[in-house]
Design an enzyme around this catalytic site. Structure first.
Site, mmCIF file in Angstrom:
data_model
loop_
_atom_site.group_PDB
_atom_site.id
_atom_site.type_symbol
_atom_site.label_atom_id
_atom_site.label_comp_id
_atom_site.label_asym_id
_atom_site.label_seq_id
_atom_site.Cartn_x
_atom_site.Cartn_y
_atom_site.Cartn_z
ATOM 1 N N GLU A 268 0.884 -1.176 0.000
ATOM 2 C CA GLU A 268 0.000 0.000 0.000
ATOM 3 C C GLU A 268 0.913 1.214 0.000
ATOM 4 O OE1 GLU A 268 -3.066 -0.256 -0.336
ATOM 5 O OE2 GLU A 268 -3.469 -2.302 0.279
ATOM 6 N N CYS A 307 -3.098 8.688 3.142
ATOM 7 C CA CYS A 307 -2.738 8.165 1.826
ATOM 8 C C CYS A 307 -3.883 8.337 0.843
ATOM 9 C CB CYS A 307 -2.355 6.703 1.939
ATOM 10 S SG CYS A 307 -3.628 5.734 2.759
HETATM 11 P P1 NAP Z 1 8.201 5.152 4.700
HETATM 12 O O1 NAP Z 1 9.294 6.093 4.980
HETATM 13 O O2 NAP Z 1 8.215 4.434 3.408
HETATM 14 O O3 NAP Z 1 8.196 4.112 5.927
HETATM 15 C C1 NAP Z 1 7.199 3.144 6.034
HETATM 16 C C2 NAP Z 1 7.693 2.013 6.920
HETATM 17 O O4 NAP Z 1 8.745 1.310 6.273
HETATM 18 C C3 NAP Z 1 8.263 2.455 8.261
HETATM 19 O O5 NAP Z 1 7.862 1.556 9.258
HETATM 20 C C4 NAP Z 1 9.754 2.382 8.032
HETATM 21 O O6 NAP Z 1 10.495 2.206 9.222
HETATM 22 C C5 NAP Z 1 9.823 1.141 7.185
HETATM 23 N N1 NAP Z 1 11.055 0.991 6.419
HETATM 24 C C6 NAP Z 1 11.889 1.946 5.984
HETATM 25 N N2 NAP Z 1 12.918 1.378 5.303
HETATM 26 C C7 NAP Z 1 12.706 0.048 5.314
HETATM 27 C C8 NAP Z 1 13.423 -1.065 4.796
HETATM 28 N N3 NAP Z 1 14.545 -0.916 4.104
HETATM 29 N N4 NAP Z 1 12.937 -2.295 5.016
HETATM 30 C C9 NAP Z 1 11.787 -2.474 5.702
HETATM 31 N N5 NAP Z 1 11.071 -1.450 6.226
HETATM 32 C C10 NAP Z 1 11.513 -0.203 6.025
HETATM 33 O O7 NAP Z 1 6.782 5.860 4.780
HETATM 34 P P2 NAP Z 1 6.243 6.888 5.863
HETATM 35 O O8 NAP Z 1 6.984 8.179 5.683
HETATM 36 O O9 NAP Z 1 6.207 6.270 7.205
HETATM 37 O O10 NAP Z 1 4.729 7.051 5.415
HETATM 38 C C11 NAP Z 1 4.273 7.995 4.495
HETATM 39 C C12 NAP Z 1 3.970 7.363 3.165
HETATM 40 O O11 NAP Z 1 3.116 6.246 3.355
HETATM 41 C C13 NAP Z 1 3.212 8.291 2.249
HETATM 42 O O12 NAP Z 1 3.842 8.281 1.003
HETATM 43 C C14 NAP Z 1 1.815 7.704 2.149
HETATM 44 O O13 NAP Z 1 1.192 7.915 0.923
HETATM 45 C C15 NAP Z 1 2.068 6.271 2.392
HETATM 46 N N6 NAP Z 1 0.883 5.640 2.968
HETATM 47 C C16 NAP Z 1 0.163 4.779 2.212
HETATM 48 C C17 NAP Z 1 -0.974 4.178 2.735
HETATM 49 C C18 NAP Z 1 -1.788 3.204 1.934
HETATM 50 O O14 NAP Z 1 -2.617 2.521 2.521
HETATM 51 N N7 NAP Z 1 -1.605 3.101 0.649
HETATM 52 C C19 NAP Z 1 -1.376 4.460 4.038
HETATM 53 C C20 NAP Z 1 -0.610 5.344 4.785
HETATM 54 C C21 NAP Z 1 0.516 5.932 4.237
HETATM 55 P P3 NAP Z 1 11.193 3.475 9.946
HETATM 56 O O15 NAP Z 1 10.126 4.418 10.295
HETATM 57 O O16 NAP Z 1 11.862 2.858 11.106
HETATM 58 O O17 NAP Z 1 12.146 4.037 8.922
#
Ligand code: NAP
Length: 534
Positions: A268, A307
């Site tokens: 997602e 999102c």
């Molecule tokens: P993110 O930076 O991509 O992080 C998401 C998750 O991935 C965090 O728990 C992060 O951990 C983890 N992560 C980072 N690097 C990783 C790796 N190499 N391996 C495994 N896990 C890893 O996203 P965010 O800034 O938290 O969230 C914002 C984004 O999420 C927005 O772009 C939004 O559109 C999207 N979003 C989508 C939905 C949907 O349902 N489609 C819902 C909500 C949000 P750490 O925090 O420890 O780095």
């Protein structure tokens, strides 16, 4: 680790422990600071340094999985109801953490917290219908050859691995429980990894549920801090359900272990969602008001950090001025500031990094768009602009609809939307599709045949389409609200995932098997299984 939340709020920042291998464990360092986005103060620390994730995942697989799968679907559904009750009992504490660590107003926190409790209750209720079964059934046995006795049946067997759930910062509660509800109902233990910046709420909620003693050992683990080598230990039977940015998603898909072992992954990701005002709608018609209200609600709800939020506002060219006026008039009433102040209707974004990312995104969009509304001088109530991660609600208007590209590609994750005028309905549908695959679109019109046409036209590139005519103007649940009974996910840019959709969501956590055999064998097998469609 039954700590109270009071000693974590306001006084001293605590180090969040992870619940792994059936016990609470601290990382080998203080780790990353979790901040209060209103003040910039540190509210907690999280580190996963040195934690043995391989052993923790084995514990989930070898202890949690078998314990869960001893239970029937109905028993696991009952468990979900108890989790919901345990969480509901401490609702006020969760709201306090959401304010302190995410800058949530009460309305924002309700979407996350009440949304998570509601989702657990929903799956508790519909899961009960699966009764004493231990498997899923897709239909009934059917003849496969001339011999009537030789038959086939598709069944779903719960996976015997661990469900790794990686969540985004914006829904620390709902992200955790909407995934966990389905996984636990399926009988697959949960290994949750909340985004570090807002992990406090997720960690405290898991703490409360572990303390409530409603889950078998090993059924629920949480990793606070960076993911470290988490994905290196995936194996057959495990799944990854990820929510977050497209960049991180790409890294997960390309992870060698995921590729080599063909680990099942649900993504997602980002989404450039659109709201479309029908060509028939004039400013004096009710649909116009419903449209403008929804755009504003989506811009400010969770400070635009959803999102599913509306990023692109598609309007007939001749109505662009009136739409901007209506949206701007409502935005003028938005009160930005410390969510502790009851008059505040929009809090900060999650931290200064996110604020800079939003400011940078606005700068990028402005190369192809003009500012249609932004508060001239942002003075947040009861807060300091130097320390708090505040951004003003900002409405842009693209200069040339056909040529403006960035609006369809750049997700500005904050209270920002762009008006994109269109000439005719085909042009409007084409613009909506330029998002490259989105989670949600909403269409507002007085004309139900236009709405049906729009639904079909947008269906290939969207996971959910909300079609609003005035008869449901006040009763629909909203463009950005994800319901557990409806599919959540979208194709292409949005990640290509599917979550929820009621009991259909259980299939992600089951191996689908085509069983072939004699009628009596398949009837016996079929009697052990429940059809989620019944
Ligand atoms: P993110 O930076 O991509 O992080 C998401 C998750 O991935 C965090 O728990 C992060 O951990 C983890 N992560 C980072 N690097 C990783 C790796 N190499 N391996 C495994 N896990 C890893 O996203 P965010 O800034 O938290 O969230 C914002 C984004 O999420 C927005 O772009 C939004 O559109 C999207 N979003 C989508 C939905 C949907 O349902 N489609 C819902 C909500 C949000 P750490 O925090 O420890 O780095």
């Amino acid at each position: 680790m039954a700590t109270t939340v009071e000693n974590r709020i306001g006084t001293e920042a605590k180090v969040l422990q992870s619940h792994l291998g059936g016990k609470w464990q601290a990382g080998a360092e203080q780790g990353a600071a979790l901040l209060n986005p209103t003040t910039g103060e540190t509210v907690a620390w999280a580190s996963s340094k040195g934690l043995d994730l391989k052993a923790a995942m084995e514990h989930s697989r070898n202890v949690g999985g078998p314990e869960l799968r001893k239970l029937t679907y109905a028993q696991r559904a009952e468990m979900l109801g108890k989790i919901a009750d345990a969480l509901a009992a401490r609702r006020d504490e969760w709201f306090e953490i959401a304010r302190k660590n995410s800058g949530n107003t009460k309305a924002d926190a309700a979407i996350d917290i009440d949304g998570s409790i509601g989702t657990l209750k929903y799956f508790g209720k519909i899961g009960a219908k699966l009764g004493v079964a231990h498997m899923l059934r897709d239909g009934s046995p059917a003849r496969l050859a001339r011999d009537q006795n030789f038959q086939g049946l598709h069944v779903g067997v719960p996976l015997d691995g661990v469900a790794v759930h990686i969540n985004a910062f914006n829904f620390p509660a709902w992200g955790l429980w909407e995934k966990a509800a389905v996984s636990l109902l399926a009988g697959v233990p949960v290994f949750s990894k909340p985004a570090t910046s807002t992990a406090w709420l997720a960690q405290e909620m898991v703490n409360a549920v572990i303390d409530a003693g409603v889950l078998p050992p090993g059924a629920l683990s949480i990793l606070c801090g960076s993911p470290n080598d988490l994905l290196d230990h995936l194996q057959l039977g495990d799944v990854v359900a990820f929510t977050g940015s497209a960049d991180t998603a790409e890294g997960i898909r390309q992870h060698p272990r995921v590729r080599q072992r063909n680990i099942r992954v649900n993504i997602e990701a980002d989404s450039l969602n659109a709201a479309l005002l029908g060509p028939d709608v004039t400013p004096d018609s009710p649909a116009f008001g419903f449209f403008a209200r929804e755009v504003v609600r989506e811009m400010i709800s969770k400070t635009g950090q959803k999102c599913t939020a509306i990023r692109r506002v598609l309007v007939p060219a001749e109505q662009a001025g009136a739409a901007i006026d209506a949206i701007s008039e409502a935005l003028r009433k938005v009160v930005v500031g410390d969510p502790a102040n009851a008059t505040v209707t929009m809090g900060p974004v999650v931290n200064m990094t996110q604020r800079r990312s939003v400011e940078d995104g606005i700068r990028r969009l402005k190369t192809q768009a003009d500012v249609a509304y932004s508060s001239e001088s942002l003075a947040p109530v009861d807060a300091n602009l130097e320390k708090g991660a505040f951004v003003p609600p900002t409405l842009l208007k693209t200069r040339s609809s056909g040529e403006a590209e960035l609006v369809h590609h750049v997700e500005v994750f904050g209270p920002v939307a762009s008006v994109v005028p269109y000439r005719d309905k085909e042009g409007a549908f084409a613009l909506a599709r330029r998002g490259g695959g989105s989670l949600a679109a909403s269409v507002f019109s007085n004309d139900t045949s236009f709405l049906a046409e729009a639904g079909a036209a947008l269906g290939t590139t969207h996971g959910r389409v909300l079609l609003v005519d005035p008869s449901i103007g006040d009763s629909h649940t909203g463009h950005g609200i994800v319901l557990p009974s409806c599919m959540h996910g979208g194709p292409g840019h949005a990640g290509g995932g599917e979550e929820l959709s009621g009991l259909h969501g259980l299939w992600f956590y089951h191996q689908r098997v085509a069983m072939q055999g004699a009628a009596a064998t398949l009837t016996a097998l079929s009697q052990q299984a429940a059809d989620p469609r019944d």
